[in-house]
Scaffold this active site. Sequence first.
Site, PDB file in Angstrom:
ATOM      1  N   LYS A 133     -45.518 -62.260  36.111  1.00  0.00           N
ATOM      2  CA  LYS A 133     -46.118 -61.048  35.552  1.00  0.00           C
ATOM      3  C   LYS A 133     -46.481 -60.145  36.718  1.00  0.00           C
ATOM      4  CE  LYS A 133     -47.284 -59.403  31.506  1.00  0.00           C
ATOM      5  NZ  LYS A 133     -46.663 -59.708  30.195  1.00  0.00           N
ATOM      6  N   ASP A 156     -44.767 -54.055  29.445  1.00  0.00           N
ATOM      7  CA  ASP A 156     -45.957 -54.659  28.830  1.00  0.00           C
ATOM      8  C   ASP A 156     -46.877 -53.463  28.564  1.00  0.00           C
ATOM      9  OD1 ASP A 156     -47.274 -57.491  28.350  1.00  0.00           O
ATOM     10  OD2 ASP A 156     -48.863 -56.300  29.235  1.00  0.00           O
TER      11      ASP A 156
HETATM   12  P1  NDP Z   1     -48.645 -50.701  24.533  1.00  0.00           P
HETATM   13  O1  NDP Z   1     -49.070 -50.104  25.821  1.00  0.00           O
HETATM   14  O2  NDP Z   1     -47.438 -50.170  23.847  1.00  0.00           O
HETATM   15  O3  NDP Z   1     -49.850 -50.643  23.474  1.00  0.00           O
HETATM   16  C1  NDP Z   1     -51.063 -51.248  23.752  1.00  0.00           C
HETATM   17  C2  NDP Z   1     -51.994 -51.049  22.577  1.00  0.00           C
HETATM   18  O4  NDP Z   1     -53.140 -51.858  22.765  1.00  0.00           O
HETATM   19  C3  NDP Z   1     -52.498 -49.619  22.480  1.00  0.00           C
HETATM   20  O5  NDP Z   1     -52.777 -49.307  21.152  1.00  0.00           O
HETATM   21  C4  NDP Z   1     -53.764 -49.676  23.321  1.00  0.00           C
HETATM   22  O6  NDP Z   1     -54.714 -48.665  23.014  1.00  0.00           O
HETATM   23  C5  NDP Z   1     -54.304 -51.040  22.956  1.00  0.00           C
HETATM   24  N1  NDP Z   1     -55.097 -51.551  24.075  1.00  0.00           N
HETATM   25  C6  NDP Z   1     -54.677 -51.778  25.326  1.00  0.00           C
HETATM   26  N2  NDP Z   1     -55.674 -52.187  26.114  1.00  0.00           N
HETATM   27  C7  NDP Z   1     -56.759 -52.206  25.329  1.00  0.00           C
HETATM   28  C8  NDP Z   1     -58.116 -52.542  25.551  1.00  0.00           C
HETATM   29  N3  NDP Z   1     -58.551 -52.938  26.759  1.00  0.00           N
HETATM   30  N4  NDP Z   1     -58.948 -52.476  24.488  1.00  0.00           N
HETATM   31  C9  NDP Z   1     -58.506 -52.088  23.273  1.00  0.00           C
HETATM   32  N5  NDP Z   1     -57.230 -51.734  23.014  1.00  0.00           N
HETATM   33  C10 NDP Z   1     -56.375 -51.798  24.016  1.00  0.00           C
HETATM   34  O7  NDP Z   1     -48.497 -52.260  24.810  1.00  0.00           O
HETATM   35  P2  NDP Z   1     -47.714 -53.379  23.968  1.00  0.00           P
HETATM   36  O8  NDP Z   1     -47.751 -53.058  22.525  1.00  0.00           O
HETATM   37  O9  NDP Z   1     -46.432 -53.606  24.639  1.00  0.00           O
HETATM   38  O10 NDP Z   1     -48.625 -54.655  24.265  1.00  0.00           O
HETATM   39  C11 NDP Z   1     -49.668 -55.085  23.397  1.00  0.00           C
HETATM   40  C12 NDP Z   1     -49.962 -56.547  23.651  1.00  0.00           C
HETATM   41  O11 NDP Z   1     -48.779 -57.308  23.372  1.00  0.00           O
HETATM   42  C13 NDP Z   1     -50.364 -56.916  25.082  1.00  0.00           C
HETATM   43  O12 NDP Z   1     -51.270 -58.009  25.047  1.00  0.00           O
HETATM   44  C14 NDP Z   1     -49.055 -57.394  25.693  1.00  0.00           C
HETATM   45  O13 NDP Z   1     -49.263 -58.256  26.783  1.00  0.00           O
HETATM   46  C15 NDP Z   1     -48.442 -58.112  24.507  1.00  0.00           C
HETATM   47  N6  NDP Z   1     -47.002 -58.313  24.532  1.00  0.00           N
HETATM   48  C16 NDP Z   1     -46.132 -57.279  24.708  1.00  0.00           C
HETATM   49  C17 NDP Z   1     -44.771 -57.514  24.690  1.00  0.00           C
HETATM   50  C18 NDP Z   1     -43.764 -56.413  24.792  1.00  0.00           C
HETATM   51  O14 NDP Z   1     -42.571 -56.712  24.688  1.00  0.00           O
HETATM   52  N7  NDP Z   1     -44.157 -55.163  24.960  1.00  0.00           N
HETATM   53  C19 NDP Z   1     -44.230 -58.873  24.569  1.00  0.00           C
HETATM   54  C20 NDP Z   1     -45.235 -59.875  24.311  1.00  0.00           C
HETATM   55  C21 NDP Z   1     -46.555 -59.589  24.326  1.00  0.00           C
HETATM   56  P3  NDP Z   1     -54.934 -47.459  24.044  1.00  0.00           P
HETATM   57  O15 NDP Z   1     -53.745 -46.557  23.868  1.00  0.00           O
HETATM   58  O16 NDP Z   1     -56.218 -46.842  23.598  1.00  0.00           O
HETATM   59  O17 NDP Z   1     -55.012 -48.052  25.414  1.00  0.00           O
HETATM   60  O1  2IT Z   2     -45.730 -60.747  27.507  1.00  0.00           O
HETATM   61  C1  2IT Z   2     -44.492 -60.677  27.386  1.00  0.00           C
HETATM   62  O2  2IT Z   2     -43.830 -61.635  26.977  1.00  0.00           O
HETATM   63  C2  2IT Z   2     -43.829 -59.426  27.737  1.00  0.00           C
HETATM   64  N1  2IT Z   2     -44.505 -58.456  28.084  1.00  0.00           N
HETATM   65  C3  2IT Z   2     -42.332 -59.332  27.711  1.00  0.00           C
HETATM   66  C4  2IT Z   2     -41.744 -59.846  29.003  1.00  0.00           C
HETATM   67  C5  2IT Z   2     -40.257 -59.647  29.169  1.00  0.00           C
HETATM   68  O3  2IT Z   2     -39.787 -60.012  30.259  1.00  0.00           O
HETATM   69  O4  2IT Z   2     -39.568 -59.165  28.267  1.00  0.00           O
END
Ligand code: NDP
Ligand code: 2IT
Length: 449
Positions: A128, A168
Amino acid sequence: MLKSEYLNNIYTGVVTRDPDQREFHQAVLEFLESLDLIIDQHPEYQQKGIIETFVEPERMICFRVPWVDNQGNVHVNRGYRVQFNSAIGPYKGGLRFHPTVNLSILKFLGFEQILKNSLTGLPMGGAKGGSDFDPKGKSDSEIMRFCQSFMTELNRHIGQFVDVPAGDIGVGAREIGYLFGQYRRVRGSYDAGVLTGKGLSFGGSLVRTEATGYGLCYLTQEMLRHMRNDSFEGKTVVISGSGNVAIFATEKATALGAKVVALSDSNGFIHDPDGIKLDVVKDIKLKRRQRISVYADEVPGSTYTPGFRGIWSIPCDIALPCATQNEIDGETAKIIVAGGAMAVAEGANMPCRPEAIRVFQEAGLLFAPAKAANAGGVATSGLEMSQNSMRFHWTFEEVDSRLKEIMINIFHNIYDASVESNRPGDLVTGANVAGFLKVASVMLAQGLI
Ligand code: NDP
Ligand code: 2IT
């Protein structure tokens, strides 16, 4: 307190070595609690020092990221890549751009990524990275300059056979585009497989954008079917966050017959009792890059409430936390249970605190942990790497059906591992054990230590 003295000593060592890394301690302790159930069957782990090796990253890279804003002011952020474990494949995992990023957050994420990637069945190690850079309020050209500076250093540490970053929090298709452009520029080589989540016209895979949210729903659907003879059909769903994972979880849950009634961001949440209109959300979040509160201004009958934890007071059948780590504590979990929920599946990484997980499990809810439930994103990244190696791409239907198959397999692997660990239906244990056994056997076979 763990039963095994060997594991207890490891946990104490982890805490003593880095006393401030609370999120990392939390992830390691949950993992050790699961291993505690099976450690007696594996004396070789202790003999070969496998677990103390497993909890220490292979390499941690830390670098400065200077960039210039639109007014000509210089800013210096900190960039990181934690290359945690490469036993079963090149390091693989996302990049997070958020002001809360530090080594504790990246070590917990990198650590869980090892187990998650193992569960996908694809040959990917765990890593990461990211930066404490805050993308909020930055212009497009500021984002581009930041990404270019970040990649100017990161490029020497990655490669399609070395380490393959992706997105992420705060890193989506736009950022991956700028990062890839800079990699190509400084290396003078078109290495499509060096990043995943790329645009479709330069080596990206169909379904990668949707994959984490879709995969979360595929695994949840299989869990409901297998453990309750039930489905998403007719269920009320609450989803936190309104980013990549939340949006496409909303899309798939709705397609599977559920009604998603709430979404949030870090400022507050929207409630639409008629069901979230996803085209409006996509327009606000993906096109206009505005706050989720705008939804309530534009959709009659919906409301916006400040404060992001309040979303969990809305009663639901299925809760899908998709925002960030530790958003659900024990008290919030009790509110979710009191609202009548039957299942919780983690779209975000570690969104439920340990006491929240205990509340869910003791109340008899189904609980799917992140390292299994959100593995669809990285699994589809693995499929993107395969397509890049073949210099070919599959159709949407082909990738989607592979993703679905992977998620169904993950559910059965972790369910079976929970049974074999004498904790039938405890998918936290199942995911930790199933993910670890494969990596541990490879570490033993390769004689890493
Ligand atoms: P985005 O940046 O697209 O969206 C993040 C969302 O979470 C936003 O709505 C944001 O609100 C909110 N958020 C972020 N930080 C905080 C915080 N400290 N408190 C409250 N709300 C928060 O990210 P993703 O959708 O990609 O990621 C969301 C989660 O999913 C994370 O935990 C990530 O690690 C996990 N994830 C993502 C993957 C991917 O492929 N993208 C794969 C697997 C897991 P705001 O805009 O107000 O910050
Ligand atoms: O938390 C996760 O699994 C991700 N943000 C996706 C990682 C990736 O390499 O696609």
